[in-house]
Design an enzyme around this catalytic site. Structure first.
Site, PDB file in Angstrom:
ATOM      1  N   LYS A 189       0.883  -1.293  -0.028  1.00 51.20           N
ATOM      2  CA  LYS A 189      -0.016  -0.024  -0.064  1.00 51.20           C
ATOM      3  C   LYS A 189       0.765   1.230   0.117  1.00 51.20           C
ATOM      4  O   LYS A 189       2.091   1.231   0.362  1.00 51.20           O
ATOM      5  CB  LYS A 189      -0.842   0.042   1.089  1.00 51.20           C
ATOM      6  CG  LYS A 189      -2.063  -0.988   0.877  1.00 51.20           C
ATOM      7  CD  LYS A 189      -3.254  -0.893   1.884  1.00 51.20           C
ATOM      8  CE  LYS A 189      -4.343  -1.725   1.258  1.00 51.20           C
ATOM      9  NZ  LYS A 189      -5.370  -2.325   2.139  1.00 51.20           N
ATOM     10  N   ARG A 249      -3.483 -10.307   4.477  1.00 53.84           N
ATOM     11  CA  ARG A 249      -4.006 -10.306   3.097  1.00 53.84           C
ATOM     12  C   ARG A 249      -2.747  -9.810   2.334  1.00 53.84           C
ATOM     13  O   ARG A 249      -2.170  -8.434   2.512  1.00 53.84           O
ATOM     14  CB  ARG A 249      -4.904  -9.397   2.965  1.00 53.84           C
ATOM     15  CG  ARG A 249      -5.515  -9.409   1.400  1.00 53.84           C
ATOM     16  CD  ARG A 249      -6.694  -8.469   1.518  1.00 53.84           C
ATOM     17  NE  ARG A 249      -7.331  -8.580   0.074  1.00 53.84           N
ATOM     18  CZ  ARG A 249      -6.846  -7.607  -0.943  1.00 53.84           C
ATOM     19  NH1 ARG A 249      -5.739  -6.801  -0.653  1.00 53.84           N
ATOM     20  NH2 ARG A 249      -7.394  -7.671  -2.040  1.00 53.84           N
TER      21      ARG A 249
HETATM   22  N1  HH2 Z   1      -7.109  -3.775   0.533  1.00 52.59           N
HETATM   23  C1  HH2 Z   1      -7.371  -3.900  -0.746  1.00 52.59           C
HETATM   24  C2  HH2 Z   1      -8.614  -4.533  -1.151  1.00 52.59           C
HETATM   25  N2  HH2 Z   1      -9.251  -5.572  -0.501  1.00 52.59           N
HETATM   26  N3  HH2 Z   1      -9.707  -6.332   1.574  1.00 52.59           N
HETATM   27  C3  HH2 Z   1      -9.476  -6.386   2.927  1.00 52.59           C
HETATM   28  N4  HH2 Z   1     -10.296  -6.913   3.913  1.00 52.59           N
HETATM   29  N5  HH2 Z   1      -8.654  -5.541   3.527  1.00 52.59           N
HETATM   30  C4  HH2 Z   1      -7.672  -4.694   2.842  1.00 52.59           C
HETATM   31  O1  HH2 Z   1      -6.693  -4.152   3.315  1.00 52.59           O
HETATM   32  C5  HH2 Z   1      -8.025  -4.654   1.403  1.00 52.59           C
HETATM   33  C6  HH2 Z   1      -9.063  -5.366   0.668  1.00 52.59           C
HETATM   34  C7  HH2 Z   1      -6.824  -3.196  -1.663  1.00 52.59           C
HETATM   35  O2  HH2 Z   1      -5.454  -3.736  -2.174  1.00 52.59           O
HETATM   36  P1  HH2 Z   1      -5.639  -4.433  -3.644  1.00 52.59           P
HETATM   37  O3  HH2 Z   1      -6.866  -5.314  -3.867  1.00 52.59           O
HETATM   38  O4  HH2 Z   1      -4.402  -5.127  -4.107  1.00 52.59           O
HETATM   39  O5  HH2 Z   1      -5.949  -3.193  -4.750  1.00 52.59           O
HETATM   40  P2  HH2 Z   1      -7.236  -2.835  -5.400  1.00 52.59           P
HETATM   41  O6  HH2 Z   1      -8.064  -2.352  -4.470  1.00 52.59           O
HETATM   42  O7  HH2 Z   1      -6.538  -1.810  -6.465  1.00 52.59           O
HETATM   43  O8  HH2 Z   1      -7.685  -3.985  -6.440  1.00 52.59           O
END
Ligand code: HH2
Length: 262
Positions: free
Chosen positions: A205, A245
């Site tokens: 992040k 995660r």
């Molecule tokens: N962060 C993201 C997405 N889903 N779910 C939970 N429970 N906790 C988190 O911190 C979280 C999440 C964001 O990360 P990512 O899926 O890699 O990115 P994007 O939202 O750009 O797809």
């Protein structure tokens, strides 16, 4: 043992792995590879929720996630679980039907579906919508607000009959670097205070990049954020978090062994 949830974004625009698993076959292969590296849960997502991201229509999100979830569930045959990372009831419902068993719910609102279906449920703290959430990143006491929100939502869900619940402070969701650092420093307190298993997502992040570069206006690029992400995961493990995660399952599992979390 800390469980590792591997991120599988089937989106064109996720902040780290967007567009990498462009076809369903590549996506399933990556999911299987993460399980081979030790992932306990594969988190399938069809909508980027990075700050500023625009919502994806239900039909498009369904198209992205349902086939991949079904194929992955068949290939895994129960070796790992699948969570569906969505804010939308129809998407969660279809993914559960296709073989997911956990709703990873950044809106913390889908507990009635978890109750009705018997699925596990992750309740994450955020404010507003990804498109606008950073304008809402103002708190008198970020720790108390996040803690109270999570306790209230989890209690509501348990009351409604949800049997498996995780709570997540939502790093980066309507949080500045300073807010994220408070929540990180006070993670042991959060784990002790909430009374539910905690899940955290720190991996790659923005704030890990800000710490790496030392500049709020110029964070280290996503590909240079592994070290901070691993440190965050290891810290979370030592704080008693139940699920981390992450995008980098292999390195995280290796790091976990060092602190006796695997
Ligand atoms: N962060 C993201 C997405 N889903 N779910 C939970 N429970 N906790 C988190 O911190 C979280 C999440 C964001 O990360 P990512 O899926 O890699 O990115 P994007 O939202 O750009 O797809």
């Amino acid at each position: 043992m800390t469980l590792v949830m591997g991120v599988l974004n089937v989106t064109p625009d996720s902040f780290y792995d967007g567009g990498r698993w462009a076809g369903p076959d590549e996506a399933v292969a990556h999911g299987l590879a993460m399980v081979a590296q030790g992932a306990d849960i594969v988190d399938v997502g069809g909508e980027s929720t990075r700050p500023g991201a625009q919502p994806v229509p239900v039909r498009e999100e369904l198209r992205r996630v349902v086939g991949v979830t079904r194929a992955l569930a068949q290939c895994l045959g129960g070796r790992a679980r699948i969570s569906i990372d969505t804010r939308k009831w129809p998407v969660a419902e279809a993914a559960l039907e296709a073989g997911a068993t956990i709703i990873n719910d950044i809106s913390a609102s889908l507990w009635p579906l978890a109750a009705a279906s018997g699925a596990g449920w992750v309740a994450m703290h955020m404010r507003g919508e990804p498109a606008t959430m950073m304008s809402l990143a103002r708190y008198d006491d970020v720790f108390a607000e996040v803690r109270d929100f999570l306790v209230a939502r989890a209690g509501q869900a348990a009351e409604a009959g949800v049997e498996e619940i995780w709570v997540d402070p939502g790093f980066g969701f309507a949080k500045t670097t300073a807010h994220n650092l408070v929540l990180l420093a006070r993670l042991p307190e959060l784990v002790a205070a909430v009374g539910w298993p905690v899940l955290v997502g720190i991996s790659r992040k923005r704030f890990t990049g800000v710490l790496a570069s030392g500049r709020e206006d110029e964070p280290a690029p996503v590909q240079d954020r592994l070290e901070g992400s691993l440190a965050g995961a290891v810290w979370a493990m030592s704080c008693g978090v139940e699920v981390v995660r992450v995008h980098d399952v292999g390195p995280t599992v290796d790091a976990a062994k060092l602190v006796g979390a695997r």
